[in-house]
Design a protein around this motif. Structure first.
Motif, PDB file in Angstrom:
ATOM      1  N   THR A   1       0.764  -0.445  -0.114  1.00  0.00           N
ATOM      2  CA  THR A   1      -0.309  -0.207  -0.353  1.00  0.00           C
ATOM      3  C   THR A   1       0.861   1.531  -0.268  1.00  0.00           C
ATOM      4  OG1 THR A   1      -0.117   0.036   1.988  1.00  0.00           O
ATOM      5  CG2 THR A   1      -1.913  -1.367   1.914  1.00  0.00           C
ATOM      6  N   GLY A   2       2.105   0.871   0.277  1.00  0.00           N
ATOM      7  CA  GLY A   2       3.131   2.533   0.197  1.00  0.00           C
ATOM      8  C   GLY A   2       2.497   2.931   1.706  1.00  0.00           C
ATOM      9  N   ALA A   3       2.045   2.165   2.870  1.00  0.00           N
ATOM     10  CA  ALA A   3       2.082   2.063   4.412  1.00  0.00           C
ATOM     11  C   ALA A   3       2.190   3.985   4.432  1.00  0.00           C
ATOM     12  CB  ALA A   3       3.546   1.730   5.171  1.00  0.00           C
ATOM     13  N   PHE A   4       1.823   4.377   4.436  1.00  0.00           N
ATOM     14  CA  PHE A   4       1.502   6.184   4.767  1.00  0.00           C
ATOM     15  C   PHE A   4       1.534   6.162   5.741  1.00  0.00           C
ATOM     16  CE2 PHE A   4       0.451  10.398   4.834  1.00  0.00           C
ATOM     17  CZ  PHE A   4       1.686  10.802   5.000  1.00  0.00           C
ATOM     18  N   ASP A   5       0.798   4.706   6.204  1.00  0.00           N
ATOM     19  CA  ASP A   5      -0.702   4.945   7.824  1.00  0.00           C
ATOM     20  C   ASP A   5       0.808   5.462   8.604  1.00  0.00           C
ATOM     21  OD1 ASP A   5      -0.043   2.831   6.448  1.00  0.00           O
ATOM     22  OD2 ASP A   5      -2.077   2.019   7.629  1.00  0.00           O
ATOM     23  N   ASP A   6       2.128   3.576   8.666  1.00  0.00           N
ATOM     24  CA  ASP A   6       2.635   3.048   9.392  1.00  0.00           C
ATOM     25  C   ASP A   6       3.525   4.614   9.172  1.00  0.00           C
ATOM     26  OD1 ASP A   6       0.629   1.305   9.677  1.00  0.00           O
ATOM     27  OD2 ASP A   6       1.780  -0.192   7.815  1.00  0.00           O
ATOM     28  N   ALA A   7       3.349   4.715   8.614  1.00  0.00           N
ATOM     29  CA  ALA A   7       5.033   5.738   8.169  1.00  0.00           C
ATOM     30  C   ALA A   7       4.813   7.530   8.886  1.00  0.00           C
ATOM     31  CB  ALA A   7       5.431   6.356   6.951  1.00  0.00           C
ATOM     32  N   SER A   8       3.479   7.269   8.832  1.00  0.00           N
ATOM     33  CA  SER A   8       3.079   8.986   8.783  1.00  0.00           C
ATOM     34  C   SER A   8       2.767   8.539  11.049  1.00  0.00           C
ATOM     35  CB  SER A   8       1.417   9.086   8.944  1.00  0.00           C
ATOM     36  OG  SER A   8       0.578   8.409   8.967  1.00  0.00           O
ATOM     37  N   ALA A   9       2.181   7.414  11.517  1.00  0.00           N
ATOM     38  CA  ALA A   9       2.236   7.497  12.864  1.00  0.00           C
ATOM     39  C   ALA A   9       3.345   7.623  13.801  1.00  0.00           C
ATOM     40  CB  ALA A   9       1.780   6.246  13.039  1.00  0.00           C
ATOM     41  N   SER A  10       4.891   6.429  13.018  1.00  0.00           N
ATOM     42  CA  SER A  10       5.669   6.218  13.932  1.00  0.00           C
ATOM     43  C   SER A  10       6.926   7.691  13.481  1.00  0.00           C
ATOM     44  CB  SER A  10       6.328   5.274  12.661  1.00  0.00           C
ATOM     45  OG  SER A  10       8.284   5.230  12.966  1.00  0.00           O
ATOM     46  N   MET A  11       6.233   8.948  12.575  1.00  0.00           N
ATOM     47  CA  MET A  11       7.333   9.897  11.848  1.00  0.00           C
ATOM     48  C   MET A  11       6.730  10.636  13.214  1.00  0.00           C
ATOM     49  SD  MET A  11       9.963  11.247  10.936  1.00  0.00           S
ATOM     50  CE  MET A  11      10.602  11.077   9.200  1.00  0.00           C
ATOM     51  N   LEU A  12       5.699  11.305  12.852  1.00  0.00           N
ATOM     52  CA  LEU A  12       4.804  12.244  14.248  1.00  0.00           C
ATOM     53  C   LEU A  12       4.395  11.844  15.288  1.00  0.00           C
ATOM     54  CD1 LEU A  12       2.328  13.284  11.083  1.00  0.00           C
ATOM     55  CD2 LEU A  12       4.194  14.748  11.650  1.00  0.00           C
ATOM     56  N   GLY A  13       3.884  10.700  15.720  1.00  0.00           N
ATOM     57  CA  GLY A  13       3.370   9.576  17.032  1.00  0.00           C
ATOM     58  C   GLY A  13       2.701   9.927  16.811  1.00  0.00           C
ATOM     59  N   GLY A  14       1.915   9.767  17.857  1.00  0.00           N
ATOM     60  CA  GLY A  14       0.060   9.687  18.214  1.00  0.00           C
ATOM     61  C   GLY A  14      -0.467   8.365  17.510  1.00  0.00           C
ATOM     62  N   VAL A  15      -1.493   9.216  16.714  1.00  0.00           N
ATOM     63  CA  VAL A  15      -2.319   7.955  15.738  1.00  0.00           C
ATOM     64  C   VAL A  15      -3.097   8.751  14.850  1.00  0.00           C
ATOM     65  CG1 VAL A  15      -5.050   8.458  16.562  1.00  0.00           C
ATOM     66  CG2 VAL A  15      -4.659   7.150  15.482  1.00  0.00           C
ATOM     67  N   THR A  16      -3.003   8.710  13.614  1.00  0.00           N
ATOM     68  CA  THR A  16      -3.149   8.951  12.720  1.00  0.00           C
ATOM     69  C   THR A  16      -4.115   8.219  11.479  1.00  0.00           C
ATOM     70  OG1 THR A  16      -0.744   8.238  10.575  1.00  0.00           O
ATOM     71  CG2 THR A  16      -1.270   9.710  12.456  1.00  0.00           C
ATOM     72  N   VAL A  17      -5.078   8.223  10.051  1.00  0.00           N
ATOM     73  CA  VAL A  17      -5.749   8.100   9.899  1.00  0.00           C
ATOM     74  C   VAL A  17      -5.128   9.027   8.338  1.00  0.00           C
ATOM     75  CG1 VAL A  17      -7.775   7.689   8.843  1.00  0.00           C
ATOM     76  CG2 VAL A  17      -7.718   8.746  11.220  1.00  0.00           C
ATOM     77  N   THR A  18      -4.729   7.593   7.673  1.00  0.00           N
ATOM     78  CA  THR A  18      -4.519   8.194   6.212  1.00  0.00           C
ATOM     79  C   THR A  18      -5.605   7.908   4.910  1.00  0.00           C
ATOM     80  OG1 THR A  18      -2.788   6.547   6.050  1.00  0.00           O
ATOM     81  CG2 THR A  18      -1.793   8.407   7.203  1.00  0.00           C
ATOM     82  N   ASP A  19      -4.564   8.852   3.649  1.00  0.00           N
ATOM     83  CA  ASP A  19      -4.906   7.843   2.482  1.00  0.00           C
ATOM     84  C   ASP A  19      -3.992   7.118   1.922  1.00  0.00           C
ATOM     85  OD1 ASP A  19      -5.526   7.432  -0.689  1.00  0.00           O
ATOM     86  OD2 ASP A  19      -7.416   9.240   0.231  1.00  0.00           O
ATOM     87  N   ASN A  20      -3.745   6.208   1.595  1.00  0.00           N
ATOM     88  CA  ASN A  20      -1.908   5.727   1.135  1.00  0.00           C
ATOM     89  C   ASN A  20      -1.854   5.723  -0.240  1.00  0.00           C
ATOM     90  OD1 ASN A  20      -1.614   5.122   4.030  1.00  0.00           O
ATOM     91  ND2 ASN A  20      -1.117   2.629   3.369  1.00  0.00           N
ATOM     92  N   GLU A  21      -3.463   6.285  -1.164  1.00  0.00           N
ATOM     93  CA  GLU A  21      -3.568   6.121  -2.794  1.00  0.00           C
ATOM     94  C   GLU A  21      -2.380   7.182  -3.056  1.00  0.00           C
ATOM     95  OE1 GLU A  21      -6.919   5.149  -4.062  1.00  0.00           O
ATOM     96  OE2 GLU A  21      -6.628   3.198  -3.961  1.00  0.00           O
ATOM     97  N   ASP A  22      -2.342   8.229  -1.911  1.00  0.00           N
ATOM     98  CA  ASP A  22      -2.362   9.551  -2.267  1.00  0.00           C
ATOM     99  C   ASP A  22      -1.468   9.907  -1.079  1.00  0.00           C
ATOM    100  OD1 ASP A  22      -3.927  10.077  -4.411  1.00  0.00           O
ATOM    101  OD2 ASP A  22      -5.678  10.779  -3.309  1.00  0.00           O
ATOM    102  N   ASP A  23      -1.051   9.647  -0.660  1.00  0.00           N
ATOM    103  CA  ASP A  23      -0.239   9.605   1.378  1.00  0.00           C
ATOM    104  C   ASP A  23      -0.240  11.057   1.246  1.00  0.00           C
ATOM    105  OD1 ASP A  23       1.599   7.653   0.343  1.00  0.00           O
ATOM    106  OD2 ASP A  23       2.825   8.262  -0.951  1.00  0.00           O
ATOM    107  N   ALA A  24      -1.830  11.103   1.799  1.00  0.00           N
ATOM    108  CA  ALA A  24      -2.265  12.226   2.594  1.00  0.00           C
ATOM    109  C   ALA A  24      -2.518  12.010   3.948  1.00  0.00           C
ATOM    110  CB  ALA A  24      -3.603  12.393   1.577  1.00  0.00           C
ATOM    111  N   LEU A  25      -2.617  12.910   4.769  1.00  0.00           N
ATOM    112  CA  LEU A  25      -2.555  12.401   6.403  1.00  0.00           C
ATOM    113  C   LEU A  25      -4.343  13.428   6.543  1.00  0.00           C
ATOM    114  CD1 LEU A  25      -1.989  12.286   9.417  1.00  0.00           C
ATOM    115  CD2 LEU A  25      -1.224  14.769   8.883  1.00  0.00           C
ATOM    116  N   LEU A  26      -5.235  11.875   6.444  1.00  0.00           N
ATOM    117  CA  LEU A  26      -6.833  12.660   6.856  1.00  0.00           C
ATOM    118  C   LEU A  26      -6.883  13.017   7.921  1.00  0.00           C
ATOM    119  CD1 LEU A  26      -8.479   9.765   4.820  1.00  0.00           C
ATOM    120  CD2 LEU A  26      -7.528  11.966   4.227  1.00  0.00           C
ATOM    121  N   ALA A  27      -6.127  12.383   9.369  1.00  0.00           N
ATOM    122  CA  ALA A  27      -6.377  12.678  11.214  1.00  0.00           C
ATOM    123  C   ALA A  27      -5.084  12.469  11.231  1.00  0.00           C
ATOM    124  CB  ALA A  27      -7.080  12.638  11.298  1.00  0.00           C
TER     125      ALA A  27
END
Length: 292
Positions: free
Chosen positions: A143-169
């Motif tokens: 999937t590209g795993a932007f959900d996993d990468a963003s949670a690890s990079m930013l901390g906390g919980v993240t919700v993402t669109d992995n097709e666009d590498d977009a942070l939703l929340a």
């Protein structure tokens, strides 16, 4: 020129294999990367501590991308870097569903930027995207795993669109976390994507719950649905639901995570300890990836 950074592991709220939308939360266990850059060495070589036969293409590619973007003669005041080395050490078992690849990529990207004294040149989201690009390039993610990468990079919980590498929340959360890791490994790139897509209606329900901030119920629905889709038993989820509201298969397995109050998690641990493998208690992490 040397840099060092540490990135937290993460657990799953929503697996992105079904719809391309995912959610994850950072946990207080780390992968550390040390990068040494050179103006005289050609190419990048990688090493994983304690795993001499490990695939190092991801961490090497992360360093190469940073060098290409920020280490060339086009960057005023930065010597023209031609190569270097990267070494990772991890508290996170590989291929366990705890986002070890995302943590390794994040730590490596930030360590390479640190070696160039260039961490201010990229936003943290873009650092995560660079690691995701490297992961797609070497084929360690579906999937590209932007959900996993963003949670690890930013901390906390993240919700993402992995097709666009977009942070939703993104939200900072404070949970105790119990992890059970069986002895076997499970590689994300080997997951049955078509089977996971069959549970897309459940994944969309999990997404709605996550975007509403109902992360623990989202985890549990995800855990039941993806355990079935990926052929993992659901008993670990059922054992935990006597005590907590949030429990899930993490990633494509084989680890499971449960979240809640420590006393409740200790009761879950008593049940999970009867299974082969390791159980351990930790907490969520809100700082994300950082230099050390």
């Amino acid at each position: 020129m040397e840099g060092k950074a540490a990135a937290p592991a993460a657990g799953t709220v929503l697996n992105a294999l079904a719809t391309g939308r995912g959610a994850a939360f950072a946990i207080d266990e780390y992968t550390t990367a040390t990068v040494e850059l050179s103006t005289e060495t050609d190419g990048v070589t990688g090493e994983v501590d304690g795993a001499p036969d490990a695939d190092t293409r991801l961490i090497e590619r992360c360093v190469e991308y940073v060098i290409d973007a920020h280490g060339g003669p086009q960057n005023v005041g930065v010597p023209a870097v031609s190569g270097g080395t990267v070494r990772t050490e991890s508290e996170v078992p590989m291929a366990s569903g705890l986002k070890s690849s995302s943590a390794a990529a994040n730590a490596t990207v930030m360590a390479a930027l640190d070696a160039l004294d260039a961490t201010e040149r990229m936003s943290r989201e873009d650092m995560a995207r660079l690691g995701v690009m490297a992961a797609r390039d070497v084929g360690v993610t579906v999937t590209g795993a932007f959900d996993d990468a963003s949670a690890s990079m930013l901390g906390g919980v993240t919700v993402t669109d992995n097709e666009d590498d977009a942070l939703l929340a993104r939200e900072e959360i404070d949970w105790d976390v119990l992890v059970w890791t069986p002895p076997e490994q499970s590689f994300s790139a080997d997951a049955d994507v078509e089977r996971c897509r069959q549970i897309a209606p459940m994944a969309r329900l999990v997404e709605d719950l996550a975007l509403d901030g109902d992360y623990q119920r989202a985890m549990t629905v995800n855990g039941l649905a993806f355990s079935a889709a990926l052929d993992f038993e659901t008993d670990p989820v059922l054992d935990a639901l006597q005590y907590v509201e949030g429990v899930s298969l993490s990633g494509t397995g084989p680890s499971f995570t449960a979240v809640g109050e420590r006393a409740a998690l200790e009761a879950v641990r008593d049940a999970w300890d009867k299974r082969p493998g390791e159980t351990w208690l930790t907490t969520t992490q809100t700082e994300g990836t950082h230099t050390v």
